[in-house]
Design a protein around this motif. Structure first.
Motif, PDB file in Angstrom:
ATOM      1  N   ARG A 167      10.026  -2.843 -16.343  1.00 53.75           N
ATOM      2  CA  ARG A 167       8.568  -2.819 -16.520  1.00 53.75           C
ATOM      3  C   ARG A 167       8.163  -3.724 -17.668  1.00 53.75           C
ATOM      4  O   ARG A 167       7.204  -4.491 -17.582  1.00 53.75           O
ATOM      5  N   LEU A 168       8.935  -3.636 -18.745  1.00 54.88           N
ATOM      6  CA  LEU A 168       8.632  -4.429 -19.928  1.00 54.88           C
ATOM      7  C   LEU A 168       8.722  -5.919 -19.627  1.00 54.88           C
ATOM      8  O   LEU A 168       7.814  -6.701 -19.956  1.00 54.88           O
ATOM      9  N   HIS A 169       9.802  -6.340 -18.976  1.00 60.87           N
ATOM     10  CA  HIS A 169       9.997  -7.763 -18.697  1.00 60.87           C
ATOM     11  C   HIS A 169       8.994  -8.263 -17.662  1.00 60.87           C
ATOM     12  O   HIS A 169       8.460  -9.376 -17.784  1.00 60.87           O
ATOM     13  N   ASP A 170       8.719  -7.462 -16.644  1.00 60.02           N
ATOM     14  CA  ASP A 170       7.758  -7.878 -15.625  1.00 60.02           C
ATOM     15  C   ASP A 170       6.380  -8.101 -16.225  1.00 60.02           C
ATOM     16  O   ASP A 170       5.654  -9.014 -15.819  1.00 60.02           O
ATOM     17  N   ALA A 230       9.906 -13.561 -25.811  1.00 56.71           N
ATOM     18  CA  ALA A 230       9.251 -12.838 -26.900  1.00 56.71           C
ATOM     19  C   ALA A 230       9.596 -13.497 -28.223  1.00 56.71           C
ATOM     20  O   ALA A 230      10.680 -14.064 -28.380  1.00 56.71           O
ATOM     21  N   LEU A 231       8.669 -13.422 -29.170  1.00 53.75           N
ATOM     22  CA  LEU A 231       8.911 -13.872 -30.535  1.00 53.75           C
ATOM     23  C   LEU A 231       8.896 -12.663 -31.449  1.00 53.75           C
ATOM     24  O   LEU A 231       7.977 -11.836 -31.371  1.00 53.75           O
ATOM     25  N   VAL A 232       9.928 -12.563 -32.296  1.00 55.56           N
ATOM     26  CA  VAL A 232      10.050 -11.435 -33.215  1.00 55.56           C
ATOM     27  C   VAL A 232      10.146 -11.978 -34.634  1.00 55.56           C
ATOM     28  O   VAL A 232      11.052 -12.767 -34.942  1.00 55.56           O
ATOM     29  N   THR A 233       9.243 -11.576 -35.502  1.00 53.28           N
ATOM     30  CA  THR A 233       9.360 -11.929 -36.918  1.00 53.28           C
ATOM     31  C   THR A 233      10.115 -10.823 -37.641  1.00 53.28           C
ATOM     32  O   THR A 233      10.164  -9.676 -37.202  1.00 53.28           O
ATOM     33  N   GLY A 234      10.739 -11.185 -38.762  1.00 50.62           N
ATOM     34  CA  GLY A 234      11.547 -10.213 -39.488  1.00 50.62           C
ATOM     35  C   GLY A 234      12.782  -9.804 -38.708  1.00 50.62           C
ATOM     36  O   GLY A 234      13.266  -8.672 -38.821  1.00 50.62           O
ATOM     37  N   ALA A 235      13.346 -10.752 -37.937  1.00 52.70           N
ATOM     38  CA  ALA A 235      14.385 -10.416 -36.959  1.00 52.70           C
ATOM     39  C   ALA A 235      15.795 -10.390 -37.521  1.00 52.70           C
ATOM     40  O   ALA A 235      16.738 -10.125 -36.775  1.00 52.70           O
ATOM     41  N   ARG A 245      17.282  -6.790 -30.280  1.00 51.63           N
ATOM     42  CA  ARG A 245      18.355  -6.256 -29.436  1.00 51.63           C
ATOM     43  C   ARG A 245      17.805  -5.565 -28.202  1.00 51.63           C
ATOM     44  O   ARG A 245      18.324  -5.741 -27.096  1.00 51.63           O
ATOM     45  N   ARG A 246      16.768  -4.758 -28.363  1.00 46.56           N
ATOM     46  CA  ARG A 246      16.166  -4.076 -27.218  1.00 46.56           C
ATOM     47  C   ARG A 246      15.584  -5.074 -26.216  1.00 46.56           C
ATOM     48  O   ARG A 246      15.720  -4.924 -25.000  1.00 46.56           O
ATOM     49  N   LEU A 247      14.932  -6.092 -26.714  1.00 43.73           N
ATOM     50  CA  LEU A 247      14.326  -7.084 -25.825  1.00 43.73           C
ATOM     51  C   LEU A 247      15.398  -7.914 -25.125  1.00 43.73           C
ATOM     52  O   LEU A 247      15.246  -8.274 -23.953  1.00 43.73           O
ATOM     53  N   ALA A 248      16.479  -8.221 -25.825  1.00 49.24           N
ATOM     54  CA  ALA A 248      17.585  -8.939 -25.199  1.00 49.24           C
ATOM     55  C   ALA A 248      18.177  -8.115 -24.057  1.00 49.24           C
ATOM     56  O   ALA A 248      18.488  -8.646 -22.975  1.00 49.24           O
ATOM     57  N   PHE A 291      14.790 -10.577 -22.029  1.00 44.53           N
ATOM     58  CA  PHE A 291      13.868 -11.540 -22.618  1.00 44.53           C
ATOM     59  C   PHE A 291      14.632 -12.692 -23.271  1.00 44.53           C
ATOM     60  O   PHE A 291      15.636 -12.468 -23.959  1.00 44.53           O
ATOM     61  N   ASP A 292      14.156 -13.920 -23.081  1.00 44.86           N
ATOM     62  CA  ASP A 292      14.520 -15.004 -23.985  1.00 44.86           C
ATOM     63  C   ASP A 292      13.791 -14.750 -25.305  1.00 44.86           C
ATOM     64  O   ASP A 292      12.707 -14.146 -25.323  1.00 44.86           O
TER      65      ASP A 292
END
Length: 270
Positions: free
Chosen positions: A13-16, A22-27, A37-40, A44-45
């Protein structure tokens, strides 16, 4: 929907809805790393932003190897306006449709005894750079008619906090900004979420000179926030955040200020 079914459909659901990137600051650590890690895991790229390029590069190698995704690293100190502008420009050349603004830091102790430069740097990172990056990505998302933004608020955002007065003020700014943007952008296809955790076991406490004896894990915060995106304006991710909210809610605002002041005395006693 049963809880186990919700968990199984969560990554797709999240990826769709917010993929492909996604861009993450403070990564480089803490909550930002947990989001990465969750998005990977959800496919997600990623564009990972933090100050420490060597640490980011190591994280990128690990995520590429584990999940076969594309990971771009961008070293930037968000207290510097020019470097924050470079991060914002990523919106123009990558198919990023999810922004997680997890960069930030805190200070503690009596405000008048603090270092003014550090307090102003905190405003730059927690408020100005966050606004700069959010504005750039929100514009891009509105043009596409789809996107998601997660802004890191905090339990301290909902009242003044003695011995962390300026930090709490920066989080109040983030909370109010997220609430307004949630209502403003949702009709245009963009979901905005304020994530307001309680104490989290990260390196934050050490930098802020706070003793955090117990708290939530960064993964609890990331997972709870991603699950809530698109479903509400604010989330208190994890049991601890909800329990603390319940304890503070019956108190008038002045009572919450006094209570948080007592908590901070215990957390900052030398």
């Amino acid at each position: 929907m049963p809880r186990h079914a919700e968990q199984s459909e969560f990554p797709s659901r999240l990826h769709d809805r917010y993929g492909p990137a996604a861009l993450v600051t403070g990564a480089s650590d803490g909550i930002g790393l947990a989001f990465a890690r969750r998005l990977a895991e959800a496919g997600f790229d990623l564009v990972l932003v933090a100050r420490r390029e060597t640490v980011l590069a190591e994280i990128a190698r690990d995520l590429r190897g584990r999940h076969g995704i594309d990971v771009q690293v961008l070293a930037a100190d968000l207290s510097d306006g020019e470097q924050a502008r470079r991060v914002a420009e990523v919106a123009s050349d990558r198919d990023v449709r999810l922004l997680v603004a997890a960069a930030g830091f805190g200070t503690s102790g009596p405000f008048v005894d603090g270092d003014l430069a550090a307090e102003l740097d905190m405003i730059d990172v927690n408020c100005r750079a966050l606004t700069q990056v959010t504005h750039a990505f929100a514009r891009r998302f509105v043009e596409r008619g789809r996107g998601g933004i997660i802004l890191m608020s905090s339990l301290v955002a909902f009242q003044g906090v003695p011995r962390a007065a300026n930090y709490a003020a920066t989080k109040a700014f983030v909370q109010t900004l997220a609430e307004g943007l949630h209502a403003e952008l949702r009709p245009r296809g963009v979901d905005v979420l304020a994530s307001a955790p309680g104490p989290v076991m990260t390196g934050f406490g050490q930098r802020a000179a706070m003793r955090i004896a117990s708290g939530q894990t960064p993964d609890e915060v990331a997972a709870g926030s991603l699950r809530a995106l698109g479903r509400r304006a604010t989330v208190r991710p994890g049991f601890l955040a909800k329990a603390l909210e319940t304890a503070l809610k019956p108190l008038p605002r002045a009572g919450r200020v006094r209570m948080m002041g007592r908590v901070m005395v215990g957390m900052t006693a030398r």
